[in-house]
Motif scaffolding. Structure first.
Motif: not given
Lengths: 187, 197
Positions: A54-59
């Protein structure tokens, strides 16, 4: 070409450990540069099936909360922070929730997350203070229920990740594994 | 099984907690919910027993309306866990860290979607928490990924005693942001060629 029985390098052991974690049907790998390339850890995830990444944003802090949430529904998240400097942004969720939920809830909820991070490499390029600090002892001082393991030797890697998976499955316990990026280039 | 509670059922419970607090039977802070009965009863008509409810330090009404047994809840409160109400059977999860439940709830909703479940996640937040960065991140992420999650803002205008809109301001004029597009020539780091030292 390596012969069977050859000693694997640090980075090869890491890739082997990731493949071992992927064999668990409830494991998922999440973070930035997990499905896409770009971090020093990306190569070790190339053999992980796409549906497990699961690729996530910068969070960063939200990523840790999301990992806890996935775990509450039975997943075993491998939450990836390519540098320990970035993991610092997730300290709120680690200290206030991951480390305390089981105790606060009288054992009714037991989130378990495997956290993968690394001390940034300093050779051959020095990346600056914000990319190669070592907060291992600081993290240890902040948590009492999350296990923290620094992976200093290659033969330690697969057993440590196996234990982290056992911790998650058998004792609902979380583990932070700290790799040493300077060892990624060792042959 | 879905429980139906009246406004009086809810206020009676909080009045009982209040009395226990006054009688020094509770040795921890209590955050009473009186004033939101009508709105919550309406919202909980849509919440199913198999849904998750995430709440804060002020969770007595949410727990009762979700089906948590009144006697069990009272016992938890008397054992000084009013701000940490966790009930696995009724899928009630709380945190007293403001905004902290937002990503955890988002993660549960991701799991529900991955599992193909029809269940939903309901998140109850105060008006100041609703302004927090991490809450905005989660609302944006969940909406853009079509996650089964509903955010409920319980707006009494105050965060403890701080007036939320006074400190945040009441209007958002066009912010002074300059955004431009460009295509990068080189990779994130370096120049695309290996340098051997």
């Amino acid at each position: 070409m390596r012969a069977k029985g050859d000693i694997l390098t640090y980075v090869e052991e890491i890739a082997k450990a990731m493949e071992m974690l992927a064999t668990n049907k409830r494991s998922v790998f999440l973070g930035q540069n997990v499905a896409y390339s770009g971090s020093i850890m990306s190569a070790s995830l190339e053999k992980i099936p796409a549906n497990k990444k699961i690729e996530l944003p910068l969070i960063e802090d939200a990523q840790m909360g999301i990992s806890i949430g996935l775990s509450l529904e039975g997943y075993i998240p491998i939450s990836i922070y390519p540098r320990i400097d970035f993991l610092i942004l997730a300290i709120n969720q680690i200290v206030n929730h991951l480390d305390k939920i089981a105790e606060m809830s009288s054992g009714r909820f037991k989130p378990k997350v495997i956290i993968r991070t690394a001390l940034g490499s300093t050779k051959p390029l020095y990346p600056g203070l914000q990319h190669c600090s070592d907060y291992t002892e600081g993290l240890k001082a902040l948590v009492k229920n999350v296990e923290i393991v620094k992976l200093t030797k290659s033969d330690q890697i697969v057993p440590a990740y196996k234990k982290a998976l056992e911790n998650a499955i058998e004792s609902n316990k979380s583990t932070i594994l700290i790799e040493i990026a300077d060892k990624y280039c060792e042959s | 099984m879905k429980v139906m509670l009246s406004e009086k059922d809810l206020t009676d419970f909080e009045e009982e907690v209040k009395q226990l607090f006054l009688d020094k039977k509770i040795r921890s802070p209590v955050h009473l919910s009186v004033g939101s009965e009508k709105q919550l009863i309406e919202i909980f008509k849509e919440i199913r027993p198999s849904d998750w409810v995430f709440s804060t330090h002020r969770s007595h009404y949410h727990a009762l309306l979700k089906g948590v047994d009144r006697t069990w809840l009272k016992k938890e409160i008397m054992e000084n866990r009013s701000i940490h109400i966790f009930n696995k059977e009724c899928k009630v999860f709380t945190s007293a860290i403001m905004g902290g439940i937002a990503p955890i709830a988002t993660g549960v909703s991701m799991a529900l979607k991955r599992n193909g479940s029809n269940d939903k996640v309901w998140v109850f937040l105060g008006d100041m928490s609703f302004e927090m960065g991490i809450v905005h991140e989660c609302i944006k992420y969940a909406a853009r990924h079509d996650l089964p999650i509903v955010w409920v803002v319980e707006d009494n205008g105050l965060s403890v005693n701080t007036p939320t809109q006074e400190v945040w301001g009441t209007e958002t004029p066009n912010p002074k942001v300059i955004r431009y597009k460009y295509e990068r020539k080189y990779p994130h780091q370096g120049c695309g060629q290996r340098v051997i030292f």
